[in-house]
Design a protein around this motif. Sequence first.
Motif, PDB file in Angstrom:
ATOM      1  N   ALA A  92       0.841  -1.204   0.000  1.00 36.26           N
ATOM      2  CA  ALA A  92       0.000   0.000   0.000  1.00 36.26           C
ATOM      3  C   ALA A  92       0.873   1.250   0.000  1.00 36.26           C
ATOM      4  N   VAL A  93       1.914   1.257   0.814  1.00 33.86           N
ATOM      5  CA  VAL A  93       2.839   2.398   0.834  1.00 33.86           C
ATOM      6  C   VAL A  93       3.465   2.571  -0.543  1.00 33.86           C
ATOM      7  N   ARG A  94       3.929   1.473  -1.120  1.00 29.03           N
ATOM      8  CA  ARG A  94       4.580   1.522  -2.436  1.00 29.03           C
ATOM      9  C   ARG A  94       3.624   2.066  -3.505  1.00 29.03           C
ATOM     10  N   ARG A  95       2.385   1.593  -3.527  1.00 29.39           N
ATOM     11  CA  ARG A  95       1.423   2.059  -4.540  1.00 29.39           C
ATOM     12  C   ARG A  95       1.119   3.542  -4.366  1.00 29.39           C
ATOM     13  N   TRP A  96       0.981   3.995  -3.118  1.00 30.46           N
ATOM     14  CA  TRP A  96       0.696   5.407  -2.882  1.00 30.46           C
ATOM     15  C   TRP A  96       1.875   6.275  -3.316  1.00 30.46           C
ATOM     16  N   VAL A  97       3.065   5.842  -3.000  1.00 28.80           N
ATOM     17  CA  VAL A  97       4.252   6.623  -3.379  1.00 28.80           C
ATOM     18  C   VAL A  97       4.396   6.666  -4.900  1.00 28.80           C
ATOM     19  N   HIS A  98       4.100   5.578  -5.574  1.00 29.64           N
ATOM     20  CA  HIS A  98       4.122   5.587  -7.050  1.00 29.64           C
ATOM     21  C   HIS A  98       3.102   6.596  -7.583  1.00 29.64           C
ATOM     22  N   ALA A  99       1.924   6.642  -6.963  1.00 29.84           N
ATOM     23  CA  ALA A  99       0.913   7.629  -7.375  1.00 29.84           C
ATOM     24  C   ALA A  99       1.412   9.044  -7.107  1.00 29.84           C
ATOM     25  N   LEU A 100       2.138   9.224  -6.021  1.00 32.12           N
ATOM     26  CA  LEU A 100       2.705  10.542  -5.709  1.00 32.12           C
ATOM     27  C   LEU A 100       3.669  10.992  -6.804  1.00 32.12           C
ATOM     28  N   VAL A 101       4.447  10.063  -7.348  1.00 34.14           N
ATOM     29  CA  VAL A 101       5.359  10.413  -8.444  1.00 34.14           C
ATOM     30  C   VAL A 101       4.554  10.914  -9.641  1.00 34.14           C
ATOM     31  N   SER A 176      10.333   6.796 -15.001  1.00 30.05           N
ATOM     32  CA  SER A 176      10.722   5.394 -14.788  1.00 30.05           C
ATOM     33  C   SER A 176      12.017   5.318 -13.991  1.00 30.05           C
ATOM     34  N   SER A 177      12.917   6.256 -14.212  1.00 32.90           N
ATOM     35  CA  SER A 177      14.148   6.308 -13.426  1.00 32.90           C
ATOM     36  C   SER A 177      13.828   6.585 -11.954  1.00 32.90           C
ATOM     37  N   VAL A 178      12.950   7.527 -11.718  1.00 30.50           N
ATOM     38  CA  VAL A 178      12.554   7.873 -10.350  1.00 30.50           C
ATOM     39  C   VAL A 178      11.862   6.694  -9.676  1.00 30.50           C
ATOM     40  N   LEU A 179      10.996   5.998 -10.383  1.00 29.11           N
ATOM     41  CA  LEU A 179      10.286   4.872  -9.785  1.00 29.11           C
ATOM     42  C   LEU A 179      11.251   3.767  -9.360  1.00 29.11           C
ATOM     43  N   ARG A 180      12.330   3.554 -10.115  1.00 27.66           N
ATOM     44  CA  ARG A 180      13.342   2.571  -9.705  1.00 27.66           C
ATOM     45  C   ARG A 180      13.999   3.012  -8.399  1.00 27.66           C
ATOM     46  N   VAL A 181      14.361   4.299  -8.319  1.00 27.82           N
ATOM     47  CA  VAL A 181      14.984   4.823  -7.100  1.00 27.82           C
ATOM     48  C   VAL A 181      13.999   4.773  -5.931  1.00 27.82           C
ATOM     49  N   VAL A 182      12.749   5.091  -6.191  1.00 25.56           N
ATOM     50  CA  VAL A 182      11.720   5.071  -5.151  1.00 25.56           C
ATOM     51  C   VAL A 182      11.555   3.663  -4.591  1.00 25.56           C
ATOM     52  N   ASP A 183      11.589   2.656  -5.461  1.00 31.71           N
ATOM     53  CA  ASP A 183      11.470   1.281  -4.977  1.00 31.71           C
ATOM     54  C   ASP A 183      12.643   0.905  -4.069  1.00 31.71           C
ATOM     55  N   VAL A 184      13.834   1.344  -4.423  1.00 29.82           N
ATOM     56  CA  VAL A 184      14.998   1.106  -3.562  1.00 29.82           C
ATOM     57  C   VAL A 184      14.808   1.836  -2.233  1.00 29.82           C
ATOM     58  N   PHE A 185      14.322   3.055  -2.303  1.00 35.16           N
ATOM     59  CA  PHE A 185      14.070   3.866  -1.109  1.00 35.16           C
ATOM     60  C   PHE A 185      13.074   3.161  -0.189  1.00 35.16           C
ATOM     61  N   ILE A 186      11.980   2.676  -0.752  1.00 38.08           N
ATOM     62  CA  ILE A 186      10.964   1.989   0.056  1.00 38.08           C
ATOM     63  C   ILE A 186      11.530   0.709   0.651  1.00 38.08           C
ATOM     64  N   ASP A 187      12.309  -0.018  -0.128  1.00 35.42           N
ATOM     65  CA  ASP A 187      12.937  -1.225   0.417  1.00 35.42           C
ATOM     66  C   ASP A 187      13.846  -0.879   1.585  1.00 35.42           C
ATOM     67  N   GLY A 188      14.447   0.303   1.548  1.00 35.86           N
ATOM     68  CA  GLY A 188      15.294   0.749   2.651  1.00 35.86           C
ATOM     69  C   GLY A 188      14.512   1.060   3.917  1.00 35.86           C
ATOM     70  N   LEU A 189      13.216   1.235   3.819  1.00 40.46           N
ATOM     71  CA  LEU A 189      12.373   1.477   4.991  1.00 40.46           C
ATOM     72  C   LEU A 189      12.007   0.186   5.717  1.00 40.46           C
ATOM     73  N   ARG A 190      12.217  -0.931   5.051  1.00 40.87           N
ATOM     74  CA  ARG A 190      11.811  -2.211   5.642  1.00 40.87           C
ATOM     75  C   ARG A 190      12.607  -2.504   6.901  1.00 40.87           C
ATOM     76  N   ARG A 191      11.969  -3.184   7.807  1.00 37.02           N
ATOM     77  CA  ARG A 191      12.655  -3.623   9.031  1.00 37.02           C
ATOM     78  C   ARG A 191      13.645  -4.728   8.666  1.00 37.02           C
TER      79      ARG A 191
END
Length: 194
Positions: A92-101, A176-191
């Motif tokens: 859900a966080v990932r989908r919302w952030v993608h929509a934010l982009v 598309s470049s930003v979305l790749r970076v955003v996915d890495v960013f979100i993965d960095g939020l994981r516990r």
Amino acid sequence: MVDQVARTRRKPRADAERNRERLLEAASEVFNLGKAEGSLEAVARQAGVGIGTLYRHFPTREALFEAIYRREVQQLVALAEQLRKDPSSLGAVRRWVHALVGFISVKKGMSAALAVVAQSSSQLAICMVEQMTQALDTLLQRAAAEGEIRDDIGADNILRALVGICYMQDGPDWQSSVLRVVDVFIDGLRRDRR
């Protein structure tokens, strides 16, 4: 006199509402392509209405930009509400952030005009940022409570980082470049699950 007051309080006709929505959608598409300098005539043409219809709804370019901005923020808030029911809180966080982009891409196309709107109505900008922050915060709190992400970073920090990432990118394929970076960013939020 009562008749006149009643007429001014009536809901807009259904066709007028449809035209307004088509104009907002068309303008978002035009500006998403980075065509902020695009003419209002082009927006009307894209929406399939006459220029007079556009001016009846949005008498100035700034009025159109403000309406787009409000609409996009409302859509992000509504999406966050829908995503609260998503089985995956991290998804859900990932989908919302993608929509934010996507929202930022439209905003980038209107940046000069939005600067004028923000200066004339700083309360609008503050209110819109607060709504987006609250929407994301709801999703982050759920993901943190479920142990999916860290709980030591707030929505305001994430929004600032994402806006920075988006505005540092340029070119035709920046999203598309930003979305790749955003996915890495979100993965960095994981516990850390070690």
